[in-house]
Design an enzyme around this catalytic site. Structure first.
Site, PDB file in Angstrom:
ATOM      1  N   GLY A 172       0.810  -1.220   0.000  1.00 51.61           N
ATOM      2  CA  GLY A 172       0.000   0.000   0.000  1.00 51.61           C
ATOM      3  C   GLY A 172       0.839   1.263   0.000  1.00 51.61           C
ATOM      4  O   GLY A 172       1.740   1.456  -0.812  1.00 51.61           O
ATOM      5  N   GLY A 173       0.523   2.140   0.955  1.00 55.27           N
ATOM      6  CA  GLY A 173       1.242   3.411   1.048  1.00 55.27           C
ATOM      7  C   GLY A 173       2.729   3.212   1.253  1.00 55.27           C
ATOM      8  O   GLY A 173       3.543   4.059   0.871  1.00 55.27           O
ATOM      9  N   GLY A 407      16.203   9.343 -34.786  1.00 53.85           N
ATOM     10  CA  GLY A 407      15.657   9.974 -33.588  1.00 53.85           C
ATOM     11  C   GLY A 407      16.531   9.699 -32.384  1.00 53.85           C
ATOM     12  O   GLY A 407      16.679  10.550 -31.496  1.00 53.85           O
ATOM     13  N   ALA A 408      17.117   8.511 -32.361  1.00 57.51           N
ATOM     14  CA  ALA A 408      17.955   8.157 -31.212  1.00 57.51           C
ATOM     15  C   ALA A 408      19.187   9.051 -31.153  1.00 57.51           C
ATOM     16  O   ALA A 408      19.690   9.363 -30.076  1.00 57.51           O
ATOM     17  CB  ALA A 408      18.348   6.684 -31.291  1.00 57.51           C
TER      18      ALA A 408
END
Ligand code: HXC
Length: 520
Positions: A172-173, A407-408
């Site tokens: 959880g938290g 793009g790389a």
């Protein structure tokens, strides 16, 4: 006995009792699982005798579920401050011997207090987590407590380094707070991270799964990337946290400590001149380059077992901390995929937030393509890395070793993303794509038209040669000033060190804005 002595005696006794947490039996159970207690962890973490504890007598205020019968001084967390290698840090360590370290509102108050103090003092915060999450008996109060912790994790993100150690089953938290911090370390075999444990998973969705398969250190350090480090045991984990801190400044207005080294920055490594194989499709090990150029070959790798096609971590050059980002041609040919992009972008943003210069070593054939990547949003994830480099204002020194395609090429700290000093080895190939792909696109009709197989092969080879002569080198980029210099590989350490020295006083601003909107 005087009243004064009696009072002091009571204090000593109450302190002693508080130090026992949930009691001897539970401490023994903790040890039997191969785990240390919260106090033992703090003792290992901090310089001897430096721990100053706060809120040792704080108790929870819950009365439901007969909780008023289970009150412990200090409740389920030990908090305070101390030093590591003489530098101030704030710390909280959840105590599993008190209701499984589950979070009460008062525990949250204790944790928030040290978080606020850390931010005020401009010192790192270290959380040692061993907790079943929100204390179920406290209901909404426990949730409110987590909300207050999360808010501080967020407010102080980029202000002070926040490091989370996961030293037991955390749910959880107790996992969301670490997820908001800068680095998460897990311990193999004894620590787990999940939203809810296997018991709840079984009752809610009927799935049978072990703690290890659901959220063990190997899951999070290799598959999900939630954990940046996986230690063999708690001792190693705490040593890693200390080592990590040694590379970091105290806060975002500070510089990382300088650690002088006997390794001369002018050291030349002839072996680098022989490293790149003649065959461009053959891999080599990028770790050799990383270790060669940093002080004493020392490199603290982050996310070592996750997205191994990119390497990120901390080192020093000339005694100063740097963040190293390097494509690894030995894995997936160094291509950028979703996980590599996520891994590197978070690292780049951390370095930028904390004034740690970036050294980028490039050998990247492009982004990984195909449906798996597209469905998983390689576009958005790749854009994260683009964004991270483009917004970073720390000194950025880039060395292209071999491939830097498409793009790389742009993503990996190119000149147009405000790369400060960009070098290339003579083996560099800086182009839109490799020769095979380019010839396939540009000359497919001509090549198809040739019927004789031998002639077809000859035409293809000729076109490839033409393309390679033009683009399979660093000079097209260097002629335009996109590469500042073509350097001999063996001089890389010296050149990078000199570039970083020139950039030491770099100042660069971003346009004023409320905050950015990076592609999450
Ligand atoms: C109250 C808790 C508790 C909790 C554990 N305990 N978790 N008490 N609230 N959340 C208590 C147990 O009752 C037990 O008490 C003691 O701690 C030790 O727990 P065990 O189950 O015996 O230990 P173990 O087998 O090691 O299992 C640990 C565990 C498991 C995996 C953490 O206890 C578990 O699954 N707990 C629940 C996890 C969970 O779902 N938490 C709520 C998350 S919601 P006794 O007295 O018997 O020794 C949340 C909200 C925030 O956190 C969400 C933010 C997004």
């Amino acid at each position: 006995m005087s009243i004064q002595q009696e009072n002091i005696g009571k204090l000593v006794a109450r302190r002693e009792k508080a130090r026992e947490g949930g009691g001897k039996t539970r401490i023994e159970a903790q040890h039997a699982k191969g785990k240390l207690t919260a106090r033992e962890r703090i003792a290992l973490l901090l310089d001897e005798g430096s721990f100053e504890e706060y809120d040792m007598f704080v108790q929870h205020r819950c009365t439901d579920f007969e909780m008023d019968r289970q009150r412990f001084d200090g409740d389920g967390v030990v908090t305070g401050c101390g030093t590591i290698a003489g530098r101030l840090v704030y710390v909280f360590a959840q105590d599993f011997t008190v209701t499984g370290g589950s979070l009460s509102k008062t525990m949250s108050d204790k944790i928030c207090k040290v978080m606020d103090m850390a931010a005020k003092a401009g010192a790192p915060l270290i959380g040692l987590n061993d907790s079943g999450g929100a204390r179920i008996q406290e209901g909404i109060d426990a949730l409110a407590g987590y909300g207050e912790i999360f808010e501080r994790n967020i407010l102080y993100s980029g202000v002070i380094p926040q490091i989370s150690g996961i030293f037991g089953p955390c749910a959880g938290g107790a996992v969301y707070s670490p997820a908001l911090t800068d680095f998460t370390l897990m311990v193999k075999g004894t620590s787990y991270m999940f939203l809810t444990g296997p018991g709840v998973v079984k009752s809610v969705i009927g799935e049978d799964v072990t703690s290890e398969d659901l959220g063990g250190a190997s899951v999070h350090s290799t598959k999900s990337g939630v954990a940046h480090f996986a230690a063999a045991d708690e001792k190693e984990g705490i040593a890693t946290i200390k080592e990590l801190l040694s590379y970091l400044p105290q806060n975002n207005a500070d510089e990382a400590p300088i650690v002088p080294s006997k390794d001369p920055v002018s050291r030349i490594d002839d072996s680098l001149n022989e490293l790149i194989p003649d065959n461009p499709n053959k891999a080599y090990d990028m770790y050799k380059v990383v270790r060669s150029i940093v002080d004493d070959g020392r490199f603290l790798e982050v996310h070592r077992d996750f997205a191994k096609n990119i390497i990120v971590g901390f080192a020093r050059i000339g005694g100063r901390s740097v963040g190293v980002v390097a494509n690894q041609p030995a894995v997936l040919a160094g291509a950028l995929d979703i996980n590599a992009s996520r891994k590197a972008s978070r690292f780049v943003r951390f370095c930028d937030a904390f004034n740690i210069p970036l050294v980028t070593l490039v050998d990247v054939p492009g982004f990984l393509c195909g449906t798996r990547q597209e469905y998983g949003a390689i576009i958005t994830n790749g854009a994260k890395l683009l964004y991270a480099y483009g917004e970073a204002t720390v000194p950025k020194v880039t060395v292209t070793l071999r491939k830097s395609y498409g793009g790389a090429h742009i993503v990996m700290s190119c000149k147009q993303l405000r790369g400060d000093i960009n070098y290339a080895w003579p083996s560099s190939e800086i182009a839109v794509m490799g020769a095979d792909g380019a010839v396939g696109v540009l000359y497919s009709k001509e090549i198809k038209a040739v019927e004789d197989p031998a002639e077809k092969a000859a035409v293809t080879a000729l076109k490839k040669k033409e393309y390679e002569d033009l683009f399979s080198n660093p000079y097209r980029a260097a002629e335009r000033g996109y590469i500042d210099d073509v350097i001999e590989p063996r001089n890389t350490r010296f050149r990078v060190a000199r570039a970083l020295a020139q950039l030491a006083s770099k100042r660069q601003e971003l346009p004023a804005k409320k905050h950015d909107n990076l592609p999450l």
